[in-house]
Design a protein around this motif. Structure first.
Motif, PDB file in Angstrom:
ATOM      1  N   ALA A  75     -75.123  29.169  31.613  1.00 10.41           N
ATOM      2  CA  ALA A  75     -74.348  30.389  31.835  1.00 10.41           C
ATOM      3  C   ALA A  75     -74.657  31.419  30.750  1.00 10.41           C
ATOM      4  O   ALA A  75     -74.717  31.075  29.568  1.00 10.41           O
ATOM      5  CB  ALA A  75     -72.855  30.069  31.837  1.00 10.41           C
ATOM      6  N   PRO A  76     -74.835  32.689  31.122  1.00  9.28           N
ATOM      7  CA  PRO A  76     -75.111  33.725  30.115  1.00  9.28           C
ATOM      8  C   PRO A  76     -73.894  34.109  29.287  1.00  9.28           C
ATOM      9  O   PRO A  76     -74.022  34.805  28.284  1.00  9.28           O
ATOM     10  CB  PRO A  76     -75.587  34.909  30.959  1.00  9.28           C
ATOM     11  N   LEU A  77     -72.700  33.660  29.709  1.00  7.53           N
ATOM     12  CA  LEU A  77     -71.469  33.979  28.992  1.00  7.53           C
ATOM     13  C   LEU A  77     -70.691  32.698  28.737  1.00  7.53           C
ATOM     14  O   LEU A  77     -70.429  31.929  29.659  1.00  7.53           O
ATOM     15  CB  LEU A  77     -70.614  34.959  29.805  1.00  7.53           C
ATOM     16  N   LEU A  78     -70.343  32.456  27.473  1.00  7.49           N
ATOM     17  CA  LEU A  78     -69.499  31.327  27.108  1.00  7.49           C
ATOM     18  C   LEU A  78     -68.111  31.842  26.758  1.00  7.49           C
ATOM     19  O   LEU A  78     -67.966  32.860  26.076  1.00  7.49           O
ATOM     20  CB  LEU A  78     -70.061  30.567  25.907  1.00  7.49           C
ATOM     21  N   LEU A  79     -67.096  31.133  27.236  1.00 10.60           N
ATOM     22  CA  LEU A  79     -65.714  31.465  26.928  1.00 10.60           C
ATOM     23  C   LEU A  79     -65.118  30.252  26.207  1.00 10.60           C
ATOM     24  O   LEU A  79     -64.964  29.187  26.804  1.00 10.60           O
ATOM     25  CB  LEU A  79     -64.948  31.777  28.213  1.00 10.60           C
ATOM     26  N   ALA A  80     -64.821  30.415  24.935  1.00 14.04           N
ATOM     27  CA  ALA A  80     -64.279  29.322  24.123  1.00 14.04           C
ATOM     28  C   ALA A  80     -62.809  29.614  23.838  1.00 14.04           C
ATOM     29  O   ALA A  80     -62.489  30.562  23.121  1.00 14.04           O
ATOM     30  CB  ALA A  80     -65.064  29.177  22.828  1.00 14.04           C
ATOM     31  N   ASP A  81     -61.924  28.799  24.416  1.00 11.84           N
ATOM     32  CA  ASP A  81     -60.483  29.011  24.281  1.00 11.84           C
ATOM     33  C   ASP A  81     -59.937  28.085  23.192  1.00 11.84           C
ATOM     34  O   ASP A  81     -59.773  26.882  23.410  1.00 11.84           O
ATOM     35  CB  ASP A  81     -59.797  28.723  25.623  1.00 11.84           C
ATOM     36  N   GLU A  82     -59.661  28.641  22.036  1.00 16.12           N
ATOM     37  CA  GLU A  82     -59.144  27.883  20.890  1.00 16.12           C
ATOM     38  C   GLU A  82     -59.977  26.622  20.633  1.00 16.12           C
ATOM     39  O   GLU A  82     -59.435  25.504  20.588  1.00 16.12           O
ATOM     40  CB  GLU A  82     -57.673  27.509  21.120  1.00 16.12           C
ATOM     41  N   PRO A  83     -61.283  26.747  20.444  1.00 15.45           N
ATOM     42  CA  PRO A  83     -62.132  25.554  20.325  1.00 15.45           C
ATOM     43  C   PRO A  83     -61.956  24.778  19.027  1.00 15.45           C
ATOM     44  O   PRO A  83     -62.472  23.671  18.910  1.00 15.45           O
ATOM     45  CB  PRO A  83     -63.546  26.143  20.410  1.00 15.45           C
ATOM     46  N   THR A  84     -61.230  25.339  18.056  1.00 17.25           N
ATOM     47  CA  THR A  84     -61.080  24.652  16.768  1.00 17.25           C
ATOM     48  C   THR A  84     -59.689  24.061  16.566  1.00 17.25           C
ATOM     49  O   THR A  84     -59.378  23.564  15.485  1.00 17.25           O
ATOM     50  CB  THR A  84     -61.385  25.622  15.607  1.00 17.25           C
ATOM     51  N   THR A  85     -58.850  24.119  17.604  1.00 18.73           N
ATOM     52  CA  THR A  85     -57.493  23.589  17.480  1.00 18.73           C
ATOM     53  C   THR A  85     -57.517  22.090  17.179  1.00 18.73           C
ATOM     54  O   THR A  85     -58.211  21.320  17.844  1.00 18.73           O
ATOM     55  CB  THR A  85     -56.700  23.827  18.780  1.00 18.73           C
ATOM     56  N   GLY A  86     -56.773  21.672  16.163  1.00 22.75           N
ATOM     57  CA  GLY A  86     -56.651  20.258  15.831  1.00 22.75           C
ATOM     58  C   GLY A  86     -57.798  19.696  15.016  1.00 22.75           C
ATOM     59  O   GLY A  86     -57.817  18.487  14.743  1.00 22.75           O
ATOM     60  N   LEU A  87     -58.751  20.535  14.614  1.00 24.07           N
ATOM     61  CA  LEU A  87     -59.883  20.045  13.821  1.00 24.07           C
ATOM     62  C   LEU A  87     -59.660  20.346  12.345  1.00 24.07           C
ATOM     63  O   LEU A  87     -59.046  21.358  11.985  1.00 24.07           O
ATOM     64  CB  LEU A  87     -61.183  20.718  14.284  1.00 24.07           C
ATOM     65  N   ASP A  88     -60.177  19.454  11.481  1.00 23.39           N
ATOM     66  CA  ASP A  88     -60.100  19.750  10.052  1.00 23.39           C
ATOM     67  C   ASP A  88     -61.111  20.848   9.708  1.00 23.39           C
ATOM     68  O   ASP A  88     -61.959  21.212  10.528  1.00 23.39           O
ATOM     69  CB  ASP A  88     -60.313  18.496   9.208  1.00 23.39           C
ATOM     70  N   ARG A  89     -61.025  21.366   8.495  1.00 18.53           N
ATOM     71  CA  ARG A  89     -61.807  22.556   8.153  1.00 18.53           C
ATOM     72  C   ARG A  89     -63.303  22.320   8.237  1.00 18.53           C
ATOM     73  O   ARG A  89     -64.049  23.186   8.701  1.00 18.53           O
ATOM     74  CB  ARG A  89     -61.412  23.039   6.757  1.00 18.53           C
ATOM     75  N   ASP A  90     -63.781  21.140   7.843  1.00 21.57           N
ATOM     76  CA  ASP A  90     -65.213  20.862   7.946  1.00 21.57           C
ATOM     77  C   ASP A  90     -65.675  20.881   9.395  1.00 21.57           C
ATOM     78  O   ASP A  90     -66.738  21.437   9.723  1.00 21.57           O
ATOM     79  CB  ASP A  90     -65.539  19.498   7.323  1.00 21.57           C
ATOM     80  N   LEU A  91     -64.870  20.299  10.293  1.00 22.55           N
ATOM     81  CA  LEU A  91     -65.231  20.298  11.712  1.00 22.55           C
ATOM     82  C   LEU A  91     -65.113  21.688  12.317  1.00 22.55           C
ATOM     83  O   LEU A  91     -65.868  22.043  13.225  1.00 22.55           O
ATOM     84  CB  LEU A  91     -64.343  19.316  12.478  1.00 22.55           C
ATOM     85  N   VAL A  92     -64.174  22.484  11.811  1.00 21.60           N
ATOM     86  CA  VAL A  92     -64.075  23.878  12.270  1.00 21.60           C
ATOM     87  C   VAL A  92     -65.367  24.617  11.956  1.00 21.60           C
ATOM     88  O   VAL A  92     -65.941  25.300  12.805  1.00 21.60           O
ATOM     89  CB  VAL A  92     -62.873  24.580  11.615  1.00 21.60           C
ATOM     90  N   HIS A  93     -65.837  24.486  10.730  1.00 18.80           N
ATOM     91  CA  HIS A  93     -67.073  25.162  10.334  1.00 18.80           C
ATOM     92  C   HIS A  93     -68.246  24.684  11.173  1.00 18.80           C
ATOM     93  O   HIS A  93     -69.066  25.486  11.636  1.00 18.80           O
ATOM     94  CB  HIS A  93     -67.351  24.909   8.852  1.00 18.80           C
ATOM     95  N   ARG A  94     -68.330  23.377  11.390  1.00 17.68           N
ATOM     96  CA  ARG A  94     -69.437  22.836  12.173  1.00 17.68           C
ATOM     97  C   ARG A  94     -69.374  23.322  13.620  1.00 17.68           C
ATOM     98  O   ARG A  94     -70.386  23.695  14.219  1.00 17.68           O
ATOM     99  CB  ARG A  94     -69.398  21.307  12.130  1.00 17.68           C
ATOM    100  N   THR A  95     -68.167  23.352  14.188  1.00 18.14           N
ATOM    101  CA  THR A  95     -68.008  23.762  15.582  1.00 18.14           C
ATOM    102  C   THR A  95     -68.398  25.220  15.778  1.00 18.14           C
ATOM    103  O   THR A  95     -69.144  25.558  16.715  1.00 18.14           O
ATOM    104  CB  THR A  95     -66.547  23.538  16.036  1.00 18.14           C
ATOM    105  N   VAL A  96     -67.905  26.105  14.921  1.00 17.26           N
ATOM    106  CA  VAL A  96     -68.219  27.520  15.109  1.00 17.26           C
ATOM    107  C   VAL A  96     -69.688  27.803  14.805  1.00 17.26           C
ATOM    108  O   VAL A  96     -70.305  28.673  15.442  1.00 17.26           O
ATOM    109  CB  VAL A  96     -67.296  28.424  14.260  1.00 17.26           C
ATOM    110  N   ASP A  97     -70.276  27.071  13.862  1.00 19.18           N
ATOM    111  CA  ASP A  97     -71.699  27.255  13.584  1.00 19.18           C
ATOM    112  C   ASP A  97     -72.539  26.845  14.792  1.00 19.18           C
ATOM    113  O   ASP A  97     -73.531  27.518  15.129  1.00 19.18           O
ATOM    114  CB  ASP A  97     -72.114  26.440  12.364  1.00 19.18           C
ATOM    115  N   GLU A  98     -72.147  25.760  15.461  1.00 18.55           N
ATOM    116  CA  GLU A  98     -72.887  25.318  16.637  1.00 18.55           C
ATOM    117  C   GLU A  98     -72.707  26.292  17.794  1.00 18.55           C
ATOM    118  O   GLU A  98     -73.666  26.612  18.511  1.00 18.55           O
ATOM    119  CB  GLU A  98     -72.436  23.911  17.032  1.00 18.55           C
ATOM    120  N   LEU A  99     -71.493  26.796  17.983  1.00 21.12           N
ATOM    121  CA  LEU A  99     -71.269  27.797  19.030  1.00 21.12           C
ATOM    122  C   LEU A  99     -72.069  29.062  18.745  1.00 21.12           C
ATOM    123  O   LEU A  99     -72.642  29.674  19.649  1.00 21.12           O
ATOM    124  CB  LEU A  99     -69.783  28.128  19.137  1.00 21.12           C
TER     125      LEU A  99
END
Length: 372
Positions: A234-258
């Motif tokens: 898909a040319p458009l990704l919609l991420a709805d609160e993708p970091t909810t419930g993750l610790d800060r290291d996983l938040v950084h990893r998740t947003v970097d991958e997105l």
């Protein structure tokens, strides 16, 4: 909420200010349309007693390919309602107005359910849901989820040769006869390889593909959801609160991958979040939502930079961060079913005056505030 008496459940879009005139052919060639352009989008819910809840009011923004727009705000401000409207997932008592145009001109708010189901969800818009583990079927493995998604999104109906049991021609043996079941084995091998390739794109380990959702950590569940969202290219990704419930290291990893999936593949990313630290790490543009309205839009470098945001609510969000002033915004947002006639933030704003309480500020030059 009462179900809508009509299947569509949509309010008619006003004729003025919402439809773009056809561009000249030369301009259409020279200028690339945004991956998503939202104009004067409103969503309201019909309630008992002829009441209405104004969940989204006159929202507007444009999102280009390869860019990320972070839509931020407190819980209950209308962010997820806006996302549901884009995917056609609103309940039957919802009414929509305005437009939400994809690059090819499809208006998501005017499209019927058949169009959204067959050509939009998963194919033009990939969804990375909030709390991905709760969106995965608990009795099925991640491999099973991926294989089903690959099959649904990459095998168009009627494209197969019906001569074999699997819908494909059966391979022939040495004597020229068909080998029973060989077509199904080939198809199964291809499906398995495609699922593993989809997992690899989201950095999901192949060794965990045969595990069930409850056997995954929060970070791996998020990667599984991302892998599913990427299957249809898909040319458009919609991420709805993708970091909810993750610790800060996983938040950084998740947003970097997105961000990598956005920048490297030329996709557009609309990220809905209340996590300003995550937004700062990933966004090109920030849009701040309050009580159903977008009250400020700004480049991320400006919003998080020395100048900072201009709207008092947006400044309050930043000041509430522990690494900043750690000062919470006093009060609570108004009920969306009983919005005041003026600025919805007036009762919580130290700068509010009589004009603020009686006249709703328009969004002008990226901010909706009488004193900005």
């Amino acid at each position: 909420m009462e179900p809508s008496p009509t299947p569509a459940g949509r309010a008619e879009t006003p004729a003025t200010g919402l439809r773009r005139e056809p561009a000249e052919p030369v301009l259409r060639v020279e200028r690339m349309e945004p991956a998503l352009r939202v104009e004067r989008m409103s969503v309201r819910f019909r309630m008992r007693g002829e009441r209405h809840v104004e969940a989204v009011t006159d929202a507007g923004f444009a999102l280009a390919a390869g860019e990320c727009l972070a839509l931020v705000g407190e819980s209950g401000c209308g962010k997820s309602v806006l996302a549901s409207a884009l995917l056609g997932l609103l309940p039957g008592n919802a009414e929509t107005a305005g437009s939400a145009l994809l690059a090819d001109g499809l208006d998501l708010l005017a499209a019927d359910e058949a169009t959204l189901a067959r050509t939009v969800r998963g194919r033009r818009i990939g969804l990375v849901p909030q709390s991905p583990a709760s969106h995965l079927t608990p009795v099925r493995t991640i491999r099973s989820h991926l294989e089903e998604t690959v099959r649904e999104l990459t095998d168009p109906p009627g494209a197969c040769d019906p001569s074999g049991p699997s819908g494909r021609a059966e391979p022939s043996g040495p004597s020229g006869g068909r080998i029973p079941g060989a077509g199904r084995r080939v198809r199964r091998a291809r499906l398995r390889a495609a699922a593993e390739a989809a997992a690899a794109r989201a950095a999901f380990p192949a060794s965990h593909l045969d595990r069930h959702p409850h056997e995954l950590s929060g970070g791996l569940a998020q990667r599984a959801a991302t892998a599913l969202a990427l299957v249809g290219d898909a040319p458009l990704l919609l991420a709805d609160e993708p970091t909810t419930g993750l610790d800060r290291d996983l938040v950084h990893r998740t947003v970097d991958e997105l961000r990598a999936h956005t920048r490297e593949a030329g996709r557009a990313l609309l990220m809905i979040t209340h996590d300003l630290a995550a937004a700062e790490r990933i966004a090109d543009t920030v849009a701040v939502m309050y009580a159903g309205r977008i009250v400020e839009t700004a480049p991320a470098a400006v919003f998080f930079g020395p100048a900072g945001p201009r709207h008092p609510y947006a400044r309050g969000l930043l000041d509430a961060l522990p690494e900043r002033a750690f000062a919470p915004i006093p009060g609570a947002p108004p009920e969306l079913g009983a919005l005041p006639p003026g600025c919805a933030f007036a009762d919580r704003c130290a700068q509010a005056d009589a004009i603020c309480r009686t006249r709703r500020p328009p969004l002008t030059e990226g901010v909706a505030c009488h004193h900005a």
